[in-house]
Design a protein around this motif. Structure first.
Motif, PDB file in Angstrom:
ATOM      1  N   ARG A   1       0.906  -1.085   0.058  1.00  0.00           N
ATOM      2  CA  ARG A   1       0.171   0.149  -0.143  1.00  0.00           C
ATOM      3  C   ARG A   1       0.923   1.221   0.035  1.00  0.00           C
ATOM      4  N   PRO A   2       0.728   2.152  -0.949  1.00  0.00           N
ATOM      5  CA  PRO A   2       1.372   3.402  -1.034  1.00  0.00           C
ATOM      6  C   PRO A   2       1.779   4.298   0.343  1.00  0.00           C
ATOM      7  N   GLU A   3       0.368   4.270   1.244  1.00  0.00           N
ATOM      8  CA  GLU A   3       0.424   4.980   2.067  1.00  0.00           C
ATOM      9  C   GLU A   3       1.322   4.504   3.257  1.00  0.00           C
ATOM     10  N   GLU A   4       1.201   3.241   3.347  1.00  0.00           N
ATOM     11  CA  GLU A   4       2.208   2.314   4.277  1.00  0.00           C
ATOM     12  C   GLU A   4       3.621   2.654   3.778  1.00  0.00           C
ATOM     13  N   VAL A   5       3.761   2.700   2.681  1.00  0.00           N
ATOM     14  CA  VAL A   5       5.166   2.872   1.881  1.00  0.00           C
ATOM     15  C   VAL A   5       5.871   4.184   2.590  1.00  0.00           C
ATOM     16  N   LEU A   6       5.145   4.958   2.246  1.00  0.00           N
ATOM     17  CA  LEU A   6       5.348   6.425   2.724  1.00  0.00           C
ATOM     18  C   LEU A   6       5.564   6.491   4.200  1.00  0.00           C
ATOM     19  N   ASN A   7       4.931   5.779   5.224  1.00  0.00           N
ATOM     20  CA  ASN A   7       5.323   5.966   6.432  1.00  0.00           C
ATOM     21  C   ASN A   7       6.410   5.096   6.840  1.00  0.00           C
ATOM     22  N   HIS A   8       6.610   4.267   5.931  1.00  0.00           N
ATOM     23  CA  HIS A   8       7.809   3.392   6.275  1.00  0.00           C
ATOM     24  C   HIS A   8       9.150   4.254   5.828  1.00  0.00           C
ATOM     25  N   VAL A   9       9.021   5.085   4.906  1.00  0.00           N
ATOM     26  CA  VAL A   9      10.472   5.462   4.350  1.00  0.00           C
ATOM     27  C   VAL A   9      10.553   7.019   4.837  1.00  0.00           C
ATOM     28  N   LEU A  10       9.781   7.772   5.324  1.00  0.00           N
ATOM     29  CA  LEU A  10       9.936   9.144   6.015  1.00  0.00           C
ATOM     30  C   LEU A  10      10.857   8.968   7.404  1.00  0.00           C
ATOM     31  N   PRO A  11      10.860   7.935   8.234  1.00  0.00           N
ATOM     32  CA  PRO A  11      11.661   8.022   9.238  1.00  0.00           C
ATOM     33  C   PRO A  11      12.920   7.470   8.958  1.00  0.00           C
ATOM     34  N   MET A  12      13.275   6.866   7.606  1.00  0.00           N
ATOM     35  CA  MET A  12      14.479   6.533   7.271  1.00  0.00           C
ATOM     36  C   MET A  12      15.149   7.792   6.502  1.00  0.00           C
ATOM     37  N   ILE A  13      14.499   8.719   5.807  1.00  0.00           N
ATOM     38  CA  ILE A  13      14.872   9.724   5.164  1.00  0.00           C
ATOM     39  C   ILE A  13      14.967  10.939   6.317  1.00  0.00           C
ATOM     40  N   CYS A  14      14.177  11.015   7.201  1.00  0.00           N
ATOM     41  CA  CYS A  14      14.201  12.280   8.014  1.00  0.00           C
ATOM     42  C   CYS A  14      14.777  12.277   9.270  1.00  0.00           C
TER      43      CYS A  14
END
Length: 247
Positions: free
Chosen positions: A186-199
């Motif tokens: 799910r795209p929304e779950e992917v976003l929530n997954h990657v934001l902590p990695m990036i930020c």
């Protein structure tokens, strides 16, 4: 506030045939070099397409194991594996020369990528095989891995890679594809997954632990069923979180 910058890559040239859809939404690609998938015709067509879309071109060597798509550890001698990797890269590099393309990076595929993350002898054999590209190409590697330590000590330029569509174990290995929790669709779950990695330089693992990680590039697998949907969503939503996609 200065925006975060992230590269987004896809594994391509693997027979799915969706590259023309994916390329407008990514900044680098990893093109199969004939080991687990692909041949000279696909290498030519995908590199040309990458040039058209101004997507950075990477080589994606693997165990020479098309029957298992390079996703199983292969019983092969160091010499035979080294020869195969060198041949895969030489073929790919020759095609780039034909079209005046530039090799940006090298990223191992599948089981070879996962094993070099923890097996020092295999990682060193792999680095020896790609050593002639040390000053020409970045090496995509997992953060905190054996290969990252070896490559850094030997003068390779590294980008740490995270996986947007894959869940992590607490030791930063990827959850096995044999598990129904391996993939994030799910795209929304992917976003929530990657934001902590990036930020935040952290990733939430399968055990609900936040573990330190660094990433310069994020992979969305081209053969994930929702890859295009994920990439389109990230391209729209990441800027809303002060994250810019690398050009």
């Amino acid at each position: 506030m200065k925006p975060f910058v992230i590269d987004i890559n896809c594994d391509v040239g693997e027979g799915v045939g969706n590259e023309s859809d994916l390329f407008p939404y990514i900044s680098s690609c990893n093109i199969a070099c004939g080991g687990h998938a692909g041949d000279e015709a696909t290498m030519r067509s995908i590199t040309a397409l990458a040039q058209q879309h101004q997507v950075k071109i990477g080589a994606h060597p693997s165990y020479p194991d098309k029957p298992n798509f390079g996703r199983e550890v292969m019983d092969i001698s160091n010499e035979a594996l080294s020869a195969s990797i060198k041949n895969q890269l030489a073929t790919f590099d020759g095609i780039l020369e034909e079209i005046n393309g530039k090799l940006h990076h090298i990223k191992a595929h599948g089981a070879l990528y996962n094993e070099t993350a923890k097996n020092e002898a295999l990682a060193q054999n792999y680095l020896n095989a790609i050593s002639e590209y040390r000053t020409r190409a970045i090496v995509y590697v997992p953060y905190g891995s054996v290969i990252a330590s070896l490559a850094k000590a030997q003068g390779f330029e590294l980008w740490f890679e995270g996986f947007a569509d894959r869940n992590y174990n607490p030791d930063l290995s990827l959850v096995s594809r044999k598990s129904d929790k391996a993939l994030i669709h799910r795209p929304e779950e992917v976003l929530n997954h990657v934001l902590p990695m990036i930020c935040e330089n952290r990733v939430l693992t399968i055990s609900d632990q936040l573990v330190p990680i660094e990433v310069q590039t994020l992979c969305v697998h081209g053969d994930t069923s929702s890859a295009l949907e994920i990439l389109m969503y990230l391209s729209t939503e990441l800027p809303n979180h002060q994250v810019k996609i690398h050009q």
